[in-house]
Design a protein around this motif. Structure first.
Motif, PDB file in Angstrom:
ATOM      1  N   ARG A 268       6.128   3.466 -59.176  1.00 10.78           N
ATOM      2  CA  ARG A 268       6.892   2.231 -59.396  1.00 10.78           C
ATOM      3  C   ARG A 268       6.192   1.040 -58.745  1.00 10.78           C
ATOM      4  O   ARG A 268       6.146  -0.057 -59.325  1.00 10.78           O
ATOM      5  CB  ARG A 268       8.319   2.374 -58.842  1.00 10.78           C
ATOM      6  N   GLU A 269       5.660   1.227 -57.549  1.00 11.75           N
ATOM      7  CA  GLU A 269       4.956   0.134 -56.863  1.00 11.75           C
ATOM      8  C   GLU A 269       3.712  -0.279 -57.645  1.00 11.75           C
ATOM      9  O   GLU A 269       3.398  -1.466 -57.755  1.00 11.75           O
ATOM     10  CB  GLU A 269       4.576   0.556 -55.436  1.00 11.75           C
ATOM     11  N   PHE A 270       2.999   0.703 -58.185  1.00 13.63           N
ATOM     12  CA  PHE A 270       1.837   0.429 -59.017  1.00 13.63           C
ATOM     13  C   PHE A 270       2.249  -0.386 -60.245  1.00 13.63           C
ATOM     14  O   PHE A 270       1.587  -1.364 -60.621  1.00 13.63           O
ATOM     15  CB  PHE A 270       1.188   1.750 -59.435  1.00 13.63           C
ATOM     16  N   ALA A 271       3.356   0.005 -60.880  1.00 17.23           N
ATOM     17  CA  ALA A 271       3.845  -0.699 -62.061  1.00 17.23           C
ATOM     18  C   ALA A 271       4.247  -2.134 -61.725  1.00 17.23           C
ATOM     19  O   ALA A 271       3.955  -3.068 -62.488  1.00 17.23           O
ATOM     20  CB  ALA A 271       5.031   0.053 -62.666  1.00 17.23           C
ATOM     21  N   LYS A 272       4.897  -2.324 -60.590  1.00 11.32           N
ATOM     22  CA  LYS A 272       5.284  -3.676 -60.171  1.00 11.32           C
ATOM     23  C   LYS A 272       4.057  -4.538 -59.886  1.00 11.32           C
ATOM     24  O   LYS A 272       4.039  -5.730 -60.191  1.00 11.32           O
ATOM     25  CB  LYS A 272       6.207  -3.616 -58.954  1.00 11.32           C
ATOM     26  N   MET A 273       3.042  -3.925 -59.306  1.00 16.54           N
ATOM     27  CA  MET A 273       1.798  -4.653 -59.051  1.00 16.54           C
ATOM     28  C   MET A 273       1.194  -5.143 -60.360  1.00 16.54           C
ATOM     29  O   MET A 273       0.773  -6.305 -60.474  1.00 16.54           O
ATOM     30  CB  MET A 273       0.806  -3.744 -58.315  1.00 16.54           C
ATOM     31  N   ILE A 274       1.153  -4.262 -61.368  1.00 19.88           N
ATOM     32  CA  ILE A 274       0.622  -4.644 -62.680  1.00 19.88           C
ATOM     33  C   ILE A 274       1.450  -5.768 -63.278  1.00 19.88           C
ATOM     34  O   ILE A 274       0.910  -6.762 -63.781  1.00 19.88           O
ATOM     35  CB  ILE A 274       0.607  -3.424 -63.628  1.00 19.88           C
TER      36      ILE A 274
END
Length: 276
Positions: free
Chosen positions: A82-88
């Motif tokens: 989820r953190e990776f997705a938010k970063m993107i």
């Protein structure tokens, strides 16, 4: 005027993609904001974007479609995913401040067994963290076919997400004709009824863009198998009715059919001939 294009690579630059769109009769195109199966994005070339802007102005382009990476899952059961997705998401929105007149489109996510309610809660939480009050980019949730644990399989789920986002003024939906038909919305036999259902849930004012595809699979199959226009179960007649419908005809359309540039050119010519 029919605003139509297809998915194109920007590996050689935005202005090259725009010229490719023009060469096949298009006045928009869709591109991935970064590697669709990864997370890295190329640095933006401001000179290239300046050339893109010139082409868009010269040929009266409709909004471009900036498609988020497939690896983006705001509803994952894993916090690092989820953190990776938010970063993107945050990085894409920042980059789109530089790219002229582009809508940001992404798949809402998959709940991977947590249940739709939990998945939607996680998506809403991520969007509230990522969308600022001063956001000017049109952000569109893509309606999905309903395979596996996908979220966004119906208008009710999309509405719940939109309603949960505090700064949702520029949050809307993109419908995909293959996904819509596969998820149980009968655009072949009851297009007006489908549009009424969309209006009664999400609201037609939030419908901003369309992925135009035929389907390899039957109605309500919950499978995502795109087909060339006129060669699938939706059929040319129904697609022609859709692009000419008074509610939809002014929206931007982009093809995601299994085709190369020459095939897209033929599809676009076919659709322009049937646009009244």
């Amino acid at each position: 005027m029919l605003n139509i294009g297809c998915h194109l690579s920007i590996s050689k630059g935005f202005h090259k993609a725009a010229l490719d769109a023009v060469s096949i009769g298009g006045n928009t195109f869709q591109f991935f904001t970064r590697n669709p199966r990864g997370g890295k994005a190329k640095d933006l070339d401001l000179e290239d974007i300046s050339k893109l802007k010139q082409i868009m102005e010269e040929y009266n382009f409709a909004p471009l479609f900036a498609h988020g990476a497939y690896t983006m899952n705001l509803a994952s059961d894993k916090s690092h995913t989820r953190e990776f997705a938010k970063m993107i998401l945050k990085d894409d929105l920042e980059r789109l401040k530089v790219i002229p007149n582009a809508y940001y489109i992404f798949h809402p996510g998959s709940h991977v067994g947590q249940g739709s309610k939990k998945g939607i809660e996680l998506i809403v939480e991520a969007l509230n963290e990522s969308i600022a009050e001063d956001n000017d980019t049109i952000i569109l949730l893509e309606g999905m076919s309903g395979k596996g644990t996908e979220i966004g399989r119906n208008m009710e789920e999309l509405k719940t997400i939109i309603d949960g986002v505090k700064y949702n003024k520029n949050l809307g939906i993109c419908i995909d004709t293959c996904h819509l038909y596969s998820s149980g919305y009968d655009i072949v036999n009851d297009l007006d009824g489908v549009l009424k259902r969309i209006d009664n849930t999400v609201g037609l004012d939030r419908l901003k863009a369309i992925h135009l595809n035929d389907s390899k699979v039957e109605f309500a199959s919950n499978k995502d198998r795109h087909e060339v226009i006129g060669q699938g179960t939706i059929g040319l007649e129904s697609i022609v009715k859709l692009i000419n419908h008074p509610v939809l005809r002014e929206l931007p359309f982009n093809l995601e059919t299994p085709n190369e540039l020459e095939g897209y050119k033929e599809e676009i010519a076919l659709l322009r001939r049937n646009y009244k």
